[in-house]
Design a protein around this motif. Sequence first.
Motif, PDB file in Angstrom:
ATOM      1  N   ARG A   1       0.871  -1.188   0.000  1.00 48.79           N
ATOM      2  CA  ARG A   1       0.000   0.000   0.000  1.00 48.79           C
ATOM      3  C   ARG A   1       0.902   1.231   0.000  1.00 48.79           C
ATOM      4  NH1 ARG A   1       0.324   2.477   4.985  1.00 48.79           N
ATOM      5  NH2 ARG A   1       0.677   1.128   6.779  1.00 48.79           N
ATOM      6  N   ASN A   2       0.317   2.415   0.047  1.00 49.66           N
ATOM      7  CA  ASN A   2       1.134   3.624   0.101  1.00 49.66           C
ATOM      8  C   ASN A   2       1.676   3.835   1.523  1.00 49.66           C
ATOM      9  OD1 ASN A   2       0.744   7.026   0.450  1.00 49.66           O
ATOM     10  ND2 ASN A   2       2.116   6.197  -1.085  1.00 49.66           N
ATOM     11  N   PHE A   3       3.000   3.789   1.661  1.00 48.74           N
ATOM     12  CA  PHE A   3       3.610   3.958   2.981  1.00 48.74           C
ATOM     13  C   PHE A   3       4.266   5.326   3.118  1.00 48.74           C
ATOM     14  CE2 PHE A   3       3.155  -0.592   3.198  1.00 48.74           C
ATOM     15  CZ  PHE A   3       3.022  -0.864   4.539  1.00 48.74           C
ATOM     16  N   GLY A   4       4.279   6.112   2.063  1.00 49.11           N
ATOM     17  CA  GLY A   4       4.899   7.433   2.131  1.00 49.11           C
ATOM     18  C   GLY A   4       6.340   7.407   1.625  1.00 49.11           C
ATOM     19  N   LYS A   5       6.809   8.596   1.226  1.00 50.60           N
ATOM     20  CA  LYS A   5       8.119   8.673   0.600  1.00 50.60           C
ATOM     21  C   LYS A   5       9.251   8.245   1.533  1.00 50.60           C
ATOM     22  CE  LYS A   5      11.168  11.640  -1.970  1.00 50.60           C
ATOM     23  NZ  LYS A   5      11.612  12.986  -2.314  1.00 50.60           N
ATOM     24  N   GLU A   6       9.127   8.569   2.814  1.00 53.31           N
ATOM     25  CA  GLU A   6      10.181   8.195   3.762  1.00 53.31           C
ATOM     26  C   GLU A   6      10.373   6.692   3.795  1.00 53.31           C
ATOM     27  OE1 GLU A   6      12.206  10.051   5.288  1.00 53.31           O
ATOM     28  OE2 GLU A   6      11.328  12.041   5.154  1.00 53.31           O
ATOM     29  N   ALA A   7       9.271   5.958   3.790  1.00 51.64           N
ATOM     30  CA  ALA A   7       9.356   4.501   3.787  1.00 51.64           C
ATOM     31  C   ALA A   7       9.992   4.034   2.480  1.00 51.64           C
ATOM     32  CB  ALA A   7       7.965   3.891   3.945  1.00 51.64           C
ATOM     33  N   GLY A   8       9.636   4.712   1.376  1.00 53.53           N
ATOM     34  CA  GLY A   8      10.218   4.375   0.085  1.00 53.53           C
ATOM     35  C   GLY A   8      11.731   4.546   0.102  1.00 53.53           C
ATOM     36  N   ILE A   9      12.180   5.650   0.691  1.00 54.03           N
ATOM     37  CA  ILE A   9      13.622   5.904   0.769  1.00 54.03           C
ATOM     38  C   ILE A   9      14.297   4.816   1.594  1.00 54.03           C
ATOM     39  CG2 ILE A   9      15.353   7.458   1.760  1.00 54.03           C
ATOM     40  CD1 ILE A   9      13.573   9.797   1.014  1.00 54.03           C
TER      41      ILE A   9
ATOM     42  N   ARG B   1       6.520  -1.569  14.480  1.00 49.86           N
ATOM     43  CA  ARG B   1       5.923  -1.976  13.205  1.00 49.86           C
ATOM     44  C   ARG B   1       6.960  -1.867  12.101  1.00 49.86           C
ATOM     45  NH1 ARG B   1       0.439   1.539  13.440  1.00 49.86           N
ATOM     46  NH2 ARG B   1      -0.805   0.113  14.669  1.00 49.86           N
ATOM     47  N   PRO B   2       6.847  -2.700  11.068  1.00 51.43           N
ATOM     48  CA  PRO B   2       7.781  -2.536   9.958  1.00 51.43           C
ATOM     49  C   PRO B   2       7.541  -1.187   9.278  1.00 51.43           C
ATOM     50  CG  PRO B   2       6.077  -4.128   9.391  1.00 51.43           C
ATOM     51  CD  PRO B   2       5.884  -3.788  10.832  1.00 51.43           C
ATOM     52  N   ILE B   3       8.598  -0.620   8.693  1.00 48.33           N
ATOM     53  CA  ILE B   3       8.480   0.697   8.060  1.00 48.33           C
ATOM     54  C   ILE B   3       7.717   0.593   6.743  1.00 48.33           C
ATOM     55  CG2 ILE B   3       9.864   2.591   7.083  1.00 48.33           C
ATOM     56  CD1 ILE B   3      11.974   1.756   9.219  1.00 48.33           C
ATOM     57  N   TYR B   4       7.813  -0.578   6.104  1.00 47.56           N
ATOM     58  CA  TYR B   4       7.065  -0.810   4.868  1.00 47.56           C
ATOM     59  C   TYR B   4       6.833  -2.311   4.712  1.00 47.56           C
ATOM     60  CZ  TYR B   4      11.498  -2.497   3.085  1.00 47.56           C
ATOM     61  OH  TYR B   4      12.638  -3.211   2.932  1.00 47.56           O
ATOM     62  N   ILE B   5       5.899  -2.676   3.861  1.00 49.15           N
ATOM     63  CA  ILE B   5       5.688  -4.087   3.543  1.00 49.15           C
ATOM     64  C   ILE B   5       5.785  -4.249   2.047  1.00 49.15           C
ATOM     65  CG2 ILE B   5       4.017  -5.979   3.559  1.00 49.15           C
ATOM     66  CD1 ILE B   5       2.950  -4.760   6.203  1.00 49.15           C
ATOM     67  N   ALA B   6       6.729  -5.058   1.606  1.00 50.88           N
ATOM     68  CA  ALA B   6       6.901  -5.266   0.162  1.00 50.88           C
ATOM     69  C   ALA B   6       6.006  -6.401  -0.284  1.00 50.88           C
ATOM     70  CB  ALA B   6       8.354  -5.564  -0.141  1.00 50.88           C
ATOM     71  N   LYS B   7       5.316  -6.156  -1.396  1.00 53.91           N
ATOM     72  CA  LYS B   7       4.413  -7.163  -1.943  1.00 53.91           C
ATOM     73  C   LYS B   7       5.176  -8.030  -2.926  1.00 53.91           C
ATOM     74  CE  LYS B   7       1.641  -5.444  -4.864  1.00 53.91           C
ATOM     75  NZ  LYS B   7       0.660  -4.516  -5.415  1.00 53.91           N
ATOM     76  N   GLU B   8       5.999  -7.392  -3.741  1.00 59.39           N
ATOM     77  CA  GLU B   8       6.849  -8.135  -4.662  1.00 59.39           C
ATOM     78  C   GLU B   8       8.095  -7.334  -4.975  1.00 59.39           C
ATOM     79  OE1 GLU B   8       3.707  -7.609  -8.116  1.00 59.39           O
ATOM     80  OE2 GLU B   8       5.679  -8.088  -8.943  1.00 59.39           O
ATOM     81  N   GLU B   9       9.140  -8.030  -5.376  1.00 62.25           N
ATOM     82  CA  GLU B   9      10.374  -7.337  -5.744  1.00 62.25           C
ATOM     83  C   GLU B   9      11.165  -8.172  -6.744  1.00 62.25           C
ATOM     84  OE1 GLU B   9      11.551  -7.559  -1.399  1.00 62.25           O
ATOM     85  OE2 GLU B   9      13.468  -7.947  -2.358  1.00 62.25           O
ATOM     86  N   GLU B  10      11.982  -7.505  -7.513  1.00 64.88           N
ATOM     87  CA  GLU B  10      12.759  -8.233  -8.510  1.00 64.88           C
ATOM     88  C   GLU B  10      14.050  -7.491  -8.780  1.00 64.88           C
ATOM     89  OE1 GLU B  10      11.800  -9.856 -12.858  1.00 64.88           O
ATOM     90  OE2 GLU B  10      10.069  -9.849 -11.533  1.00 64.88           O
TER      91      GLU B  10
END
Length: 312
Positions: free
Chosen positions: A74-82, A303-312
């Motif tokens: 889901r959208n976790f925000g830019k900080e989580a993305g970084i 809590r985890p900072i983000y949850i990845a659904k998929e990655e490659e």
Amino acid sequence: MKILSVVVPCYNEEEAIPFFYAEMEKTMGVFEERFPDVSFELLFIDDGSTDRTLEVIKELRGKDARVHYVSFSRNFGKEAGIYAGLSHAGGDYVVLMDADLQDPPSLLPDMYAAVTEEGYDSAATRRVTRKGEPPIRSLFARCFYKLINRMSKTEIVDGARDYRIMTRRMVDSIVEMSEYNRFTKGIYGWVGFRTKWIAYENVERVAGETKWSFWKLLIYSIEGITAFSTAPLRLASFVGFFFTILAFIMIVFIVVRKLVSGDPTPGWPSMVCIIVFIGGIQLFCIGILGEYLSKTYLETKKRPIYIAKEEE
Ligand code: UDP
Ligand code: MG
């Protein structure tokens, strides 16, 4: 051979990514000439986009093996993305870049030279103008930087962008700071290291629109202050102390006046004003406490900072 990871947080950037990739290809061409020993890793972080962003990234991945991605649930925000980007990046150097080309890739060769040839651990960019931004937003931004630098020991540079290249050891120390309430601009200052600042004129985004409303920015600024300063808590005690002294003086004054002149004047309006005023200050101070308490609450949940659904 050195690897340079380019981390790109993307939230609904289906329109901007093709432009970004085209620009990046040019820059990678420049690198081939100037720094032939560098290979690239393009790491897109899809921050729970609701448009075709992920498909666009996958198409790129299909034709270019240097492209990798992590897609959030889901959208976790830019900080989580970084954070996700920095922890997934495998390069010897990592650079953070927006997808909208507001961080011009043409600056990258010089930034790379700063960390490889000039002995810096990081090269960061700041914009010297805020051209194309609503004036009221610029005004608030300026006030915010003045305020936070007064209140916090960590230096937070006005106009600093997230566009920044870092060495592996700096990236590792940032990833080590796994706090939940992330304010990366402060984290850079906190971890230290030698940073070279590169100034440039603001560039407007190439396509799509900004994801930051005025409200979101305001909330983000409070986040920044509470994450890097405890001055507001101290303010609460100072204000409390000041009013206690004031109240004490007033009590003495009233008692003395009563004894000396027996002054019976009833003072309802002024009384009500004082009660309302002090009540307001008390609530304000409790509010400040609440800000910090809520941050502590979220940190203790781990809590985890983000949850990845998929990655490659
Ligand atoms: N972004 C993100 N998650 C969000 C909001 C933004 O990953 O929840 C990304 C966005 O896709 C862009 C970068 O962060 O690459 C900067 O966002 P934007 O350009 O909207 O901000 P501005 O440049 O206007 O401050
Ligand atoms: Mg932008």
